[in-house]
Design an enzyme around this catalytic site. Structure first.
Site, mmCIF file in Angstrom:
data_model
loop_
_atom_site.group_PDB
_atom_site.id
_atom_site.type_symbol
_atom_site.label_atom_id
_atom_site.label_comp_id
_atom_site.label_asym_id
_atom_site.label_seq_id
_atom_site.Cartn_x
_atom_site.Cartn_y
_atom_site.Cartn_z
ATOM 1 N N LYS A 45 0.766 -0.907 0.097
ATOM 2 C CA LYS A 45 -0.220 -0.234 -0.246
ATOM 3 C C LYS A 45 0.995 1.146 -0.321
ATOM 4 C CE LYS A 45 0.572 1.831 3.591
ATOM 5 N NZ LYS A 45 2.566 2.567 4.220
ATOM 6 N N TYR B 267 -4.684 4.213 6.271
ATOM 7 C CA TYR B 267 -5.283 2.828 7.341
ATOM 8 C C TYR B 267 -5.902 3.954 8.052
ATOM 9 C CZ TYR B 267 -0.435 0.417 7.516
ATOM 10 O OH TYR B 267 0.429 -0.343 6.738
HETATM 11 P P1 NAD Z 1 12.641 1.978 2.751
HETATM 12 O O1 NAD Z 1 13.001 3.356 2.160
HETATM 13 O O2 NAD Z 1 12.607 1.279 3.502
HETATM 14 O O3 NAD Z 1 12.803 0.995 1.107
HETATM 15 C C1 NAD Z 1 12.690 0.968 -0.450
HETATM 16 C C2 NAD Z 1 13.504 0.155 -0.251
HETATM 17 O O4 NAD Z 1 13.503 0.587 -2.553
HETATM 18 C C3 NAD Z 1 14.614 0.047 -0.158
HETATM 19 O O5 NAD Z 1 15.318 -0.934 -0.039
HETATM 20 C C4 NAD Z 1 15.665 0.737 -1.598
HETATM 21 O O6 NAD Z 1 16.376 1.015 -2.071
HETATM 22 C C5 NAD Z 1 13.983 0.915 -2.577
HETATM 23 N N1 NAD Z 1 14.833 1.838 -4.168
HETATM 24 C C6 NAD Z 1 14.547 1.667 -5.175
HETATM 25 N N2 NAD Z 1 14.642 2.506 -5.953
HETATM 26 C C7 NAD Z 1 14.460 3.524 -5.214
HETATM 27 C C8 NAD Z 1 14.070 4.921 -5.621
HETATM 28 N N3 NAD Z 1 13.916 4.944 -6.822
HETATM 29 N N4 NAD Z 1 14.356 5.531 -4.805
HETATM 30 C C9 NAD Z 1 14.372 5.096 -3.062
HETATM 31 N N5 NAD Z 1 14.693 3.764 -3.119
HETATM 32 C C10 NAD Z 1 14.228 2.990 -3.684
HETATM 33 O O7 NAD Z 1 10.688 1.993 2.628
HETATM 34 P P2 NAD Z 1 9.673 0.844 2.904
HETATM 35 O O8 NAD Z 1 9.291 1.048 4.610
HETATM 36 O O9 NAD Z 1 10.297 -0.133 3.006
HETATM 37 O O10 NAD Z 1 8.413 0.956 2.101
HETATM 38 C C11 NAD Z 1 8.804 0.633 0.995
HETATM 39 C C12 NAD Z 1 6.822 0.016 0.621
HETATM 40 O O11 NAD Z 1 6.373 -0.780 1.466
HETATM 41 C C13 NAD Z 1 6.253 1.423 0.810
HETATM 42 O O12 NAD Z 1 5.651 1.422 -0.600
HETATM 43 C C14 NAD Z 1 5.633 1.578 2.283
HETATM 44 O O13 NAD Z 1 4.502 2.045 2.120
HETATM 45 C C15 NAD Z 1 5.770 0.232 2.047
HETATM 46 N N6 NAD Z 1 5.185 0.237 4.119
HETATM 47 C C16 NAD Z 1 4.131 -1.049 4.204
HETATM 48 C C17 NAD Z 1 4.329 -1.356 5.463
HETATM 49 C C18 NAD Z 1 2.974 -1.816 6.299
HETATM 50 O O14 NAD Z 1 2.998 -1.794 6.839
HETATM 51 N N7 NAD Z 1 2.247 -2.945 4.978
HETATM 52 C C19 NAD Z 1 5.077 -0.726 6.333
HETATM 53 C C20 NAD Z 1 5.615 0.243 5.270
HETATM 54 C C21 NAD Z 1 6.041 0.030 4.624
#
Ligand code: NAD
Length: 371
Positions: A134, A218
């Site tokens: 999401k 959420y």
């Molecule tokens: P994060 O920044 O920790 O991870 C993002 C990943 O994408 C990194 O590994 C990064 O290297 C990679 N990436 C690839 N191309 C990129 C670019 N152009 N710019 C930046 N990063 C790039 O983020 P996250 O917290 O893991 O979030 C990732 C997704 O998961 C989001 O869509 C977020 O909404 C979702 N999320 C959901 C929940 C949940 O509880 N359902 C919780 C956290 C995050």
């Protein structure tokens, strides 16, 4: 309690609902699978590596078989940790060749929001089932393209709405549906946190928006699943301190109201500058509420009826929300049934998010077209 039922009776009767609730509507596969289906995880960031990958070993129908990342060091580190062979480690450049890997059945897209559509569509085109985090994408047009791509491929598309697999939230839905609170009149739903500076969430080209896209969703999704009906009107107000360097191009706080066909209202909060994590559904005869409502663990629930407030304690589930979510898509892929949070669910939220932004921008109530 309704019709003179005692609390014990309510819990006993809702226990049956809970049992059903822990087995999402997609249903269980008739036969145990001959093999567990394989997930490729796309994007090795915080959520993927801390919450998702460690849980895959607990799945009944799925396992981790491949990794996709733009960082060779992460592929090496996590590949070694999870025993993923080099042939099953992909960069974004050779991502499309997952189509030739029969060990990959399912692709979980855990990238920044604006990359969800592209990587989900490419996974569908590679003939894989897709679980996408999401928000589903950053526009309803992108969501529609994702749904079309999955349909064309004849594969499933599911959105990572983990609360639909979490027992307390499912119990809340059952209680409202069963009439426990009487006729629903108001749902309040608040989600927010204090956003750290210098991250993609604050960069509109990657996030698609501010708190609404990340955490406000959420509040929106909970209001919809508790109401059990779709809103017909939204109004909204935004409050963002543009002198705060975090909020140069995304919103901080946006609060909105929704009207449902039954006459029930929802009052929702989304914030990047204050902590909120709660919902409450209040009806003509009582309420059910949670705080925190959508954490990774430690959910708490209360009900109030006939002047008595009581805490609800549910037995620990066999599968936590992450495992249940991961298994659900695998079961749906096996059984052919539709996920309970298919792409259409993400599209509904995205259309409403667009209406909420518009309501805030134009300062007027927006009527929402039926999805
Ligand atoms: P994060 O920044 O920790 O991870 C993002 C990943 O994408 C990194 O590994 C990064 O290297 C990679 N990436 C690839 N191309 C990129 C670019 N152009 N710019 C930046 N990063 C790039 O983020 P996250 O917290 O893991 O979030 C990732 C997704 O998961 C989001 O869509 C977020 O909404 C979702 N999320 C959901 C929940 C949940 O509880 N359902 C919780 C956290 C995050």
């Amino acid at each position: 309690m309704r019709n003179g039922q005692s609390r014990r009776e309510i819990l006993a009767s809702s226990g049956a609902a809970l049992l059903a609730a822990t087995l999402p509507a997609c249903g269980r596969a008739q036969e145990p699978p001959k093999r567990k289906l394989g997930y490729a995880i796309v994007g090795l960031g915080s959520y993927a590596t801390r919450q998702i990958m460690p849980r895959l070993k607990d799945c009944e129908f799925a396992k981790l078989t491949a990794l996709v990342s733009g960082t060779p060091e992460k592929l090496e580190r996590f590949g070694t940790e999870y025993g993923i062979p080099k042939t099953h480690r992909y960069s974004y450049a050779n991502y499309d060749s997952i189509r030739d890997n029969p060990d990959i059945d399912l692709v979980y897209v855990v990238l920044p929001n604006s990359l969800h559509a592209e990587y989900s569509i490419r996974a569908s085109q590679a003939g894989k089932h897709v679980l996408c985090e999401k928000p589903m994408a950053v526009s309803s047009a992108e969501c529609e393209a994702m749904i079309a791509a999955a349909k064309k491929a004849g594969k499933k598309l599911m959105i990572g709405y983990r609360s639909h697999f979490e027992p307390y939230n499912r119990h809340g839905i059952s209680l409202v549906k069963s009439g426990f609170i009487g006729r629903p009149r108001l749902i309040t739903s608040e989600h927010g946190f204090n956003a750290q500076p210098n991250q993609w969430r604050l960069d509109r080209p990657l996030s698609g928006g501010g708190s609404m896209m990340d955490i406000g969703i959420y509040s929106l999704n909970a209001a919809r699943y508790l109401a059990g009906e779709e809103p017909i009107e939204v109004s909204a107000m935004e409050s963002t301190d543009r002198s705060d360097p975090r909020f140069r191009n995304v919103e901080d706080r946006i609060d909105w109201q929704m009207r449902f066909p039954s006459g029930a209202l929802a009052a929702c909060v989304s914030s990047y500058s204050s902590n909120h994590n709660a919902w409450r559904a209040t009806g003509t005869e009582g309420w059910v509420g949670m705080e925190p409502s959508t954490p990774y663990d430690g959910h708490q629930m209360w009900t109030r009826k006939k002047g008595k407030t009581e805490q609800v304690t549910l037995p620990a589930p066999a599968k936590n929300q992450f495992v249940a979510q991961l298994d659900h898509l695998a079961e749906c892929a096996i059984s052919g049934r539709e996920p309970i949070v298919a792409g259409e669910e993400g599209l509904k939220d995205m259309r409403l998010i667009e209406a909420i932004y518009r309501a805030a921008r134009e300062g007027k109530t927006i009527r929402v077209a039926k999805a």
